[in-house]
Design a protein around this motif. Structure first.
Motif, PDB file in Angstrom:
ATOM      1  N   PHE A   1      -3.262   8.233 -27.108  1.00 38.91           N
ATOM      2  CA  PHE A   1      -4.704   7.971 -27.043  1.00 38.91           C
ATOM      3  C   PHE A   1      -5.141   6.975 -28.105  1.00 38.91           C
ATOM      4  O   PHE A   1      -4.805   7.099 -29.288  1.00 38.91           O
ATOM      5  N   ASN A   2      -5.890   5.950 -27.665  1.00 38.41           N
ATOM      6  CA  ASN A   2      -6.500   4.989 -28.581  1.00 38.41           C
ATOM      7  C   ASN A   2      -7.591   4.239 -27.833  1.00 38.41           C
ATOM      8  O   ASN A   2      -7.887   4.551 -26.682  1.00 38.41           O
ATOM      9  N   ALA A   3      -8.172   3.246 -28.456  1.00 36.51           N
ATOM     10  CA  ALA A   3      -9.307   2.543 -27.855  1.00 36.51           C
ATOM     11  C   ALA A   3      -8.923   1.740 -26.619  1.00 36.51           C
ATOM     12  O   ALA A   3      -9.764   1.500 -25.743  1.00 36.51           O
ATOM     13  N   THR A   4      -7.686   1.317 -26.526  1.00 36.48           N
ATOM     14  CA  THR A   4      -7.218   0.526 -25.378  1.00 36.48           C
ATOM     15  C   THR A   4      -5.979   1.180 -24.795  1.00 36.48           C
ATOM     16  O   THR A   4      -4.951   1.278 -25.466  1.00 36.48           O
ATOM     17  N   MET A   5      -6.060   1.610 -23.536  1.00 40.56           N
ATOM     18  CA  MET A   5      -4.941   2.287 -22.891  1.00 40.56           C
ATOM     19  C   MET A   5      -4.737   1.697 -21.499  1.00 40.56           C
ATOM     20  O   MET A   5      -5.613   1.807 -20.641  1.00 40.56           O
ATOM     21  N   THR A   6      -3.609   1.045 -21.284  1.00 36.51           N
ATOM     22  CA  THR A   6      -3.283   0.467 -19.987  1.00 36.51           C
ATOM     23  C   THR A   6      -1.857   0.851 -19.617  1.00 36.51           C
ATOM     24  O   THR A   6      -1.070   1.295 -20.468  1.00 36.51           O
ATOM     25  N   GLY A   7      -1.521   0.666 -18.355  1.00 34.78           N
ATOM     26  CA  GLY A   7      -0.154   0.891 -17.916  1.00 34.78           C
ATOM     27  C   GLY A   7       0.249   2.355 -17.917  1.00 34.78           C
ATOM     28  O   GLY A   7      -0.581   3.245 -17.743  1.00 34.78           O
ATOM     29  N   ASP A   8       1.534   2.607 -18.130  1.00 34.63           N
ATOM     30  CA  ASP A   8       2.107   3.938 -18.036  1.00 34.63           C
ATOM     31  C   ASP A   8       1.944   4.669 -19.364  1.00 34.63           C
ATOM     32  O   ASP A   8       2.787   4.573 -20.261  1.00 34.63           O
ATOM     33  N   VAL A   9       0.864   5.407 -19.496  1.00 36.42           N
ATOM     34  CA  VAL A   9       0.564   6.136 -20.732  1.00 36.42           C
ATOM     35  C   VAL A   9       1.638   7.178 -21.021  1.00 36.42           C
ATOM     36  O   VAL A   9       2.028   7.395 -22.172  1.00 36.42           O
ATOM     37  N   GLY A  10       2.125   7.832 -19.963  1.00 36.06           N
ATOM     38  CA  GLY A  10       3.119   8.879 -20.155  1.00 36.06           C
ATOM     39  C   GLY A  10       4.388   8.398 -20.816  1.00 36.06           C
ATOM     40  O   GLY A  10       5.014   9.123 -21.592  1.00 36.06           O
TER      41      GLY A  10
ATOM     42  N   GLU B   1     -15.289   2.173 -22.050  1.00 29.89           N
ATOM     43  CA  GLU B   1     -15.471   1.109 -23.045  1.00 29.89           C
ATOM     44  C   GLU B   1     -14.132   0.719 -23.663  1.00 29.89           C
ATOM     45  O   GLU B   1     -13.921   0.886 -24.861  1.00 29.89           O
ATOM     46  N   PRO B   2     -13.210   0.196 -22.867  1.00 32.96           N
ATOM     47  CA  PRO B   2     -11.881  -0.137 -23.382  1.00 32.96           C
ATOM     48  C   PRO B   2     -11.938  -1.203 -24.468  1.00 32.96           C
ATOM     49  O   PRO B   2     -12.652  -2.196 -24.352  1.00 32.96           O
ATOM     50  N   GLY B   3     -11.203  -0.952 -25.542  1.00 33.64           N
ATOM     51  CA  GLY B   3     -11.124  -1.909 -26.641  1.00 33.64           C
ATOM     52  C   GLY B   3     -12.262  -1.821 -27.634  1.00 33.64           C
ATOM     53  O   GLY B   3     -12.212  -2.473 -28.682  1.00 33.64           O
ATOM     54  N   LYS B   4     -13.276  -1.034 -27.353  1.00 37.56           N
ATOM     55  CA  LYS B   4     -14.425  -0.947 -28.250  1.00 37.56           C
ATOM     56  C   LYS B   4     -14.210   0.167 -29.263  1.00 37.56           C
ATOM     57  O   LYS B   4     -14.008   1.319 -28.898  1.00 37.56           O
TER      58      LYS B   4
END
Length: 336
Positions: free
Chosen positions: A54-63, A36-39
């Motif tokens: 970590f958060n409600a919306t995670m895209t790309g290179d998290v590291g 549920e991205p963004g929710k």
């Protein structure tokens, strides 16, 4: 019944290489950036460990965005999460969150959290060749299991998603498809084995599972047959282990009464157990460890470790703001 030490010895004998380490709890919130991205908030509560991106919306290179992690491996800013276990009072129907406790043999100072494995398994062929292990790429994510699983037959089909009624932290007892049917002396142990064959193209898929394929046919840390042509890339076998400290509720479980534990998505059976993964290792750190085929636990020093006292300082803010602990009349996010 095998103790943890016996299990570990057997595991070392089976894998070509791998990692085993602890991650303290990062947060318990109703967020799910994979499904549920963004929710904010998401449908049900999760127990999350790992990096502070970590958060409600995670895209790309998290590291690359993470600045701290609750994991012993200091270069691992991935996030690992599962649903949360609650006790439902058999008399008044109220709920209380079950705390997470340390697994056996974790680094000193680990607080709750999970045990994380990245392992490489032999697969049997005539010439006993070993398939190269490719680390997950930036942006990769996946899930295993489903909260909608509601039959025994479906649950049996989810190989590697199992429960143990702990006799002690060193004596797990037998693996089960469903919740234990009687109080457990040392808590309820849950394990989530993820598939390890990737299609080599997609970092995710609409159901968060189709880009991966599982060739393992038996529960536990078992040898894996070769990956199929549809999913030809062998990746690490990712596994989570969590110990839920149900012991404080044993006296409230009447003799002969049904299992009183439920998942945070109102799963009154254990069939719907599931887990999510968001890759976030820095640079080529995970690949360096996977390339050490002679090692287990720490990649022969190929990756950096940190003291758990340092890991425990990593936090994220409360982004939802709701009561999740103590006695509550309903599960977070649920109508009744």
């Amino acid at each position: 019944m095998k103790s943890v030490s016996v299990v570990i010895v057997a595991l070392i004998a089976q894998v070509q290489a791998g990692l085993r380490f602890g991650c303290s709890s990062l947060t318990i919130q109703r967020l799910d950036p994979v499904v549920e991205p963004g929710k904010n908030p998401s449908a049900h509560l999760h127990h999350i460990v790992g990096g502070n991106a970590f958060n409600a919306t995670m895209t790309g290179d998290v590291g690359e965005r993470g600045t701290c992690t609750t994991c012993e491996m200091a270069e691992d800013f991935s996030n690992y999460w599962t649903a949360v276990l609650y006790f439902k009072h058999p008399t008044n129907g109220s709920y209380h969150r079950v705390p997470v406790t340390n697994n056996a043999a974790l680094a000193s100072g680990t607080k709750g959290g999970m045990t994380i494995y990245y392992t490489q398994h032999d697969f049997s062929t005539d010439d006993l060749k070993h398939q190269y292990i490719t680390a997950f790429p930036p942006g990769f994510r996946m899930t295993v299991g489903s909260p909608t699983t509601d039959t025994l037959a479906q649950a049996k089909g989810h190989i590697g998603l199992r429960y143990n009624c702990l006799q002690s932290l060193l004596n797990r007892g037998a693996e089960m498809v469903d919740f234990p049917t009687k109080p457990c002396p040392a808590g309820i142990f849950t394990v989530h084995h993820f598939p390890a064959c990737w299609d080599g193209k997609n970092l995710d898929s609409p159901d968060h599972q189709s880009h991966m394929f599982n060739t393992i046919k038996y529960d536990g840390f078992t040898n894996a047959p070769a990956c199929p042509s549809s999913h030809p890339v062998r990746m690490p076998q990712l596994t989570y282990e969590t110990v839920w400290d149900t012991t404080k509720f044993n006296s409230l479980w009447p003799s002969g009464a049904p299992n009183p534990f439920v998942w945070s998505f109102e799963g009154s059976s254990g069939y719907g157990t599931h887990a999510d993964y968001m890759f976030g290792w820095k640079g080529d750190s995970l690949q360096r460890a996977m390339n050490k085929s002679e090692c287990f636990y720490d990649g022969c020093g190929s990756i950096k470790k940190q003291a758990m006292a340092t890991a425990n300082q990593c936090t994220v803010k409360d982004m939802v703001g709701e009561q999740t602990d103590g006695w509550v009349t309903k599960l977070p996010g649920m109508i009744s």
